[in-house]
Every structure is written in C-alpha cells, then in structure tokens.
Design a protein around this motif. Structure first.
Motif, short mmCIF file in Angstrom:
data_model
loop_
_atom_site.label_atom_id
_atom_site.label_comp_id
_atom_site.label_asym_id
_atom_site.label_seq_id
_atom_site.Cartn_x
_atom_site.Cartn_y
_atom_site.Cartn_z
N ILE A 1 -23.36 -115.65 -0.36
CA ILE A 1 -22.75 -115.11 0.10
C ILE A 1 -22.33 -114.09 -1.23
O ILE A 1 -22.30 -113.04 -1.15
CB ILE A 1 -21.64 -115.37 0.94
N VAL A 2 -21.95 -115.36 -2.59
CA VAL A 2 -20.88 -114.30 -3.55
C VAL A 2 -22.02 -113.94 -4.34
O VAL A 2 -21.38 -113.23 -5.12
CB VAL A 2 -20.01 -115.46 -3.75
N ASN A 3 -22.43 -114.82 -5.48
CA ASN A 3 -23.06 -114.88 -6.20
C ASN A 3 -24.48 -113.73 -5.59
O ASN A 3 -24.77 -113.06 -6.42
CB ASN A 3 -23.68 -115.78 -6.80
N ILE A 4 -25.27 -114.77 -4.53
CA ILE A 4 -26.86 -113.17 -4.52
C ILE A 4 -26.43 -111.95 -4.42
O ILE A 4 -26.65 -111.18 -4.33
CB ILE A 4 -27.51 -114.03 -3.55
N LEU A 5 -25.81 -112.48 -2.75
CA LEU A 5 -25.64 -110.52 -1.93
C LEU A 5 -24.39 -110.21 -2.56
O LEU A 5 -24.64 -108.79 -2.51
CB LEU A 5 -25.35 -111.44 -0.09
#
Length: 201
Positions: A133-137
């Motif tokens: 959620i935080v790093n990729i998207l």
C-alpha cells in the motif's frame, strides 16, 4: 501498567476506546517519541546493501514496535512527527504524499499488532501491507507526480524491490520481536502472550 486485554481485530468492541487512552499516557507518548528518534536515526545511518541497487532500511523496526505498543491514534501523530523530522533533517522539499504514507505505514502496524496476539503471520501481513500500500502503490504514485515519469515505470521497480525484500524484513521483525517480547510484557507495554515463542499463526 497497561491493560492486559488482547483483541482479535480492530473491529472488536473496546479496541479504539483503549487505543484512545494511549493519547493521555505520558509513558506511551515517551515510547512513541523514542521510536520516532530511532526511526529517523535508522533512516540516516543504517542501510545494508543486499544486491545491486537493493538496500534494506531498518526504520521499519521502530515503526512496527511503536504500532504494537502505542496503537492507531498515536500512530497518526507518530507518522506526522517522523515525516517532519525527516523533512527537517534531510532538507528535502515538503510533500504531503510522503506525510500521508508515513501516517498510513504507522497505522498499518498498529492495526495488525496493537493489543493482539503477535504471530509470524501477523508480522508478515503487516509488513506486506506496508510494502504494497505505502511503498509500491502510493510510493510509485508520489514518484510519478514529483519526477514526471510514467507511473508503471516506478511501479515495476518498486514491486521487485519490496517483494524481494519482504521475507528478509519479516524475518528481522520476528527476531527483534522475540528478543523484546518478554521485556515488553514485563513492563506492561504489551499484553501477556500465550508463549515466549512467536507462534506461526
């Protein structure tokens, strides 16, 4: 001494009310401040290369510990504080997307670990959720907005980096939690766990 009660999920009655009491606890706020300082310190000085253009950063450790001890309401303040500290110390331009990511990351750890029976599966799912959620998207979106390349360019690189590091990061979380578990229980910072071992599920 903190409440010894555990909750199976954040949807349980009393979870959010108990989490709110952390905002009035000087002891819990001091723990959050110490974790914020450690997160900033780790972001500056602790980075281990594990491959070409692939480094493991350790600020996720104090973030996870804070979430487990302090809960989701404190996590909101913690996320804003750590982003502000990084902004001030690194001298980067302020970007609200990174503040949102910092808050969400801290809250995710709290939602999985606060007043719960901490297991390998919970630690894995917490780290997986932060990575996805935080790093990729979101991280890829912020990079596309700031640097102008197509979203998928950042997305593909971020997917590879975050998923390949996930098993190692989970192992580090399990080892650190196992080292701290007995002391945290004795200090009343987390509820009594069924075993001194970290259960798989």
């Amino acid at each position: 001494m903190q409440n010894e009660k555990r909750y199976s999920s954040p949807l349980c009655a009393g979870y959010w009310k108990e989490a709110g009491t952390s905002l009035r606890s000087v002891r819990i706020l001091v723990v959050a401040a110490l974790c914020a300082a450690l997160s900033t310190l780790f972001n500056f000085f602790f980075m281990v290369p594990v491959g070409e253009n692939l480094n493991i950063m350790f600020q996720f450790l104090p973030n996870a510990i804070m979430g487990m001890i302090c809960g989701p309401w404190v996590a909101v303040l913690y996320g804003v504080a750590t982003d502000f500290l990084d902004f001030m110390l690194h001298g980067w331009g302020f970007f609200p997307g990174y503040t949102l990511g910092s808050v969400l990351g801290a809250m995710i750890y709290a939602l999985f670990l606060y007043r719960s029976r901490v297991t390998v599966l919970r630690l894995f799912l917490a780290r997986l959720s932060v990575n996805v959620i935080v790093n990729i998207l979101l991280g890829s979106l912020w990079s596309a907005i700031l640097y102008g390349k197509a979203y998928y360019v950042y997305l593909s690189a971020s997917v590879f980096k975050n998923l390949i590091l996930l098993p190692l990061e989970t192992l580090i979380l399990v080892v650190v939690y196992r080292m701290l578990m007995v002391s945290l229980v004795q200090m009343g910072l987390i509820p009594e766990q069924p075993s001194r071992r970290v259960a798989l599920v």
